[in-house]
Design an enzyme around this catalytic site. Structure first.
Site, mmCIF file in Angstrom:
data_model
loop_
_atom_site.group_PDB
_atom_site.id
_atom_site.type_symbol
_atom_site.label_atom_id
_atom_site.label_comp_id
_atom_site.label_asym_id
_atom_site.label_seq_id
_atom_site.Cartn_x
_atom_site.Cartn_y
_atom_site.Cartn_z
ATOM 1 N N SER A 84 -13.173 15.118 34.271
ATOM 2 C CA SER A 84 -14.466 14.642 34.749
ATOM 3 C C SER A 84 -14.257 13.331 35.473
ATOM 4 O O SER A 84 -13.786 12.356 34.871
ATOM 5 C CB SER A 84 -15.454 14.452 33.597
ATOM 6 O OG SER A 84 -16.610 13.750 34.029
ATOM 7 N N GLY A 128 -16.636 19.014 41.607
ATOM 8 C CA GLY A 128 -15.411 18.539 42.231
ATOM 9 C C GLY A 128 -14.259 18.393 41.259
ATOM 10 O O GLY A 128 -13.093 18.488 41.650
ATOM 11 N N HIS A 183 -14.362 47.147 47.360
ATOM 12 C CA HIS A 183 -14.897 48.115 46.406
ATOM 13 C C HIS A 183 -16.406 47.988 46.231
ATOM 14 O O HIS A 183 -16.979 48.663 45.375
ATOM 15 C CB HIS A 183 -14.194 47.964 45.055
ATOM 16 C CG HIS A 183 -12.729 48.273 45.116
ATOM 17 N ND1 HIS A 183 -12.215 49.518 44.827
ATOM 18 C CD2 HIS A 183 -11.667 47.498 45.482
ATOM 19 C CE1 HIS A 183 -10.899 49.492 44.993
ATOM 20 N NE2 HIS A 183 -10.539 48.283 45.378
ATOM 21 N N GLU A 240 -22.060 20.533 49.977
ATOM 22 C CA GLU A 240 -22.338 19.131 49.671
ATOM 23 C C GLU A 240 -22.231 18.218 50.887
ATOM 24 O O GLU A 240 -23.064 17.326 51.068
ATOM 25 C CB GLU A 240 -21.403 18.637 48.570
ATOM 26 C CG GLU A 240 -21.655 19.296 47.222
ATOM 27 C CD GLU A 240 -20.949 18.586 46.084
ATOM 28 O OE1 GLU A 240 -21.309 17.431 45.782
ATOM 29 O OE2 GLU A 240 -20.024 19.179 45.508
ATOM 30 N N LYS A 257 -30.027 15.703 38.059
ATOM 31 C CA LYS A 257 -29.501 14.831 37.011
ATOM 32 C C LYS A 257 -30.601 13.913 36.469
ATOM 33 O O LYS A 257 -30.666 13.655 35.259
ATOM 34 C CB LYS A 257 -28.336 14.000 37.553
ATOM 35 C CG LYS A 257 -27.056 14.771 37.758
ATOM 36 C CD LYS A 257 -25.941 13.871 38.233
ATOM 37 C CE LYS A 257 -24.623 14.621 38.353
ATOM 38 N NZ LYS A 257 -23.526 13.739 38.838
#
Length: 331
Positions: free
Chosen positions: A83, A41, A231, A215, A325
Site C-alpha cells: 500500500s 496502483g 471462446h 485515472e 474515500k
C-alpha cells in the site's frame, strides 16, 4: 505526472537501491503459498509480480484485492501487503486477518497504518518514498520491493536483479522511440473507446494500461485476453454496429505469446478489421519477460499522459476516487 513518467527508469534504479540496502529477515524458512494484498496502483504491482514469478516459484502465488482472505492463509503463508499510503482500508483489513492466521507478513509502504503495524510488531518491511502522493506513478517502487521481499524470504533467486538492470538500460536507450510510439497511440485513442487485447501471459500489463487511461486520461477502456476471448467475446463482435466507429483496437504482442495465441490473434484481427477502421498492433521490446513488461508499462504510461493532454484533463486529479474515500470515511 509527466515528470513522474519521465523518471520511471530512475525510479526502478532507486527501488533497487532501497532493496539492496535493506536488512530484511523472515522467521519462516519454508512457505506453502504466497498471498499479495494491494489495491489500485499498489495492487497491480502484485499482479505483475505474480505473472513474472509463475515459472520461477515452486509455490502458488495469488493476489488478493478485497477485505477478506482465502481460508488457506495460515502458518505456511507468506503474506505481502502493498500500500503506497499505508492506509488502504482493504489492505489493512487483510493484514489484520493475516496476523490472526499466523501468516508471515512483509510490507511495502511509504508510511501510514501499515508502517506503524510493521514497526510496532517488528515485521519485515521496505519503505518507499511517498512524496509524490501518486500511487499509480510509483509502480516501480512497489513492484521492485515485492520482488526483493520474495528474494529475502528465500523464494526468488538473484536473476531478477540482472533483468531489472537490463530493463532500465532498455528504457533509457529507447526513451525517444517510446515517446513517438506513445504519441501515435494517444492520437488513435482520442475520442474513441480503446479496446485492448493481449495474451494471458501479460494480462496485468494491459490491465495497468486500462487503469492509467482511466485515472490519467479520465477515459474508459476495455481489456480482454487471448485465448479466453476466442471462446466468448469474439462472438459479440456483431452488435451494436453503431459503436464500431467509436472503437480503436490495439493488439499487444510479445515474445511470450504462445504460437497458437499468435495464430488466434492473426485470425481475430481479420474479424476486427471487417468492423473497425482503427486496428493497430504493437510489439513489446526486450529479451526477458521483465524487460518486455516494463517496456510496455512505460510506453503505455506515456500514452495515458499524452491522451490526458488531448482530452484537456489534469492527469493528477482523481476526483471520483476522492469523493468515494470521503464518503466512506463518514460511515
Amino acid at each position: 505526472m509527466k515528470q513522474l513518467v519521465e523518471g520511471f527508469a530512475q525510479q526502478l534504479r532507486d527501488a533497487m537501491d532501497i532493496g539492496e540496502k535493506a536488512t530484511v529477515a523472515f522467521s519462516s524458512p519454508l512457505y506453502n503459498n504466497v498471498v499479495i494484498a494491494g489495491m489500485g496502483g499498489s495492487g497491480i504491482g502484485g499482479d505483475i509480480v505474480q505473472a513474472y514469478v509463475a515459472d520461477k516459484l515452486e509455490v502458488p502465488v495469488i493476489v488478493s484485492k478485497g477485505y477478506t482472505l482465502p481460508a488457506f492463509v495460515g502458518l505456511g503463508t507468506l503474506f505481502i501487503a502493498s500500500s503506497f499510503s499505508g492506509n488502504t482500508e482493504e489492505t489493512i483489513s487483510g493484514v489484520r486477518a493475516a496476523m490472526n492466521s499466523d501468516a508471515s507478513i512483509g510490507f511495502v509502504t511509504s508510511g501510514g497504518e501499515l508502517l506503524r503495524i510493521a514497526q510496532e510488531e517488528g515485521m519485515p518491511h521496505l519503505i518507499i518514498p511517498g512524496k509524490s502522493k501518486q500511487p499509480r506513478a510509483c509502480l516501480g517502487y512497489s513492484l521492485v520491493e515485492m520482488l526483493y521481499l520474495l528474494h529475502y524470504a528465500g523464494l526468488l533467486d538473484d536473476t531478477f536483479k540482472t533483468e531489472l538492470r537490463q530493463s532500465i538500460s532498455l528504457l533509457e536507450e529507447q526513451a525517444g522511440i517510446i515517446k513517438v510510439q506513445a504519441s501515435a497511440l494517444a492520437n488513435n485513442f482520442h475520442n474513441k473507446l480503446p479496446v485492448l487485447y493481449v495474451s494471458n501471459a501479460l494480462e496485468p500489463v494491459a490491465v495497468r494500461f486500462q487503469q492509467q487511461l482511466n485515472e490519467n486520461a479520465k477515459q474508459l477502456c476495455h481489456v480482454n485476453v487471448f485465448p479466453e476471448m476466442n471462446h466468448n467475446e469474439i462472438v459479440g463482435w456483431q452488435h451494436p454496429e453503431s459503436i464500431y466507429e467509436q472503437l480503436s483496437v490495439l493488439l499487444i504482442r510479445t515474445a511470450y505469446d504462445h504460437p497458437r495465441v499468435r495464430l488466434r490473434m492473426d485470425l481475430s484481427k481479420k474479424i476486427f478489421e471487417d468492423k473497425v477502421q482503427d486496428v493497430v498492433e504493437i510489439e513489446a521490446q526486450g529479451a526477458t519477460y521483465l524487460e518486455q513488461a516494463l517496456y510496455l508499462i512505460h510506453l503505455f504510461d506515456w500514452v495515458s499522459v499524452y491522451l490526458a493532454e488531448l482530452n484537456n484533463v489534469d492527469p493528477n486529479t482523481i476526483d471520483n476516487i476522492d469523493y468515494l474515500k470521503g464518503e466512506l470515511s463518514k460511515q
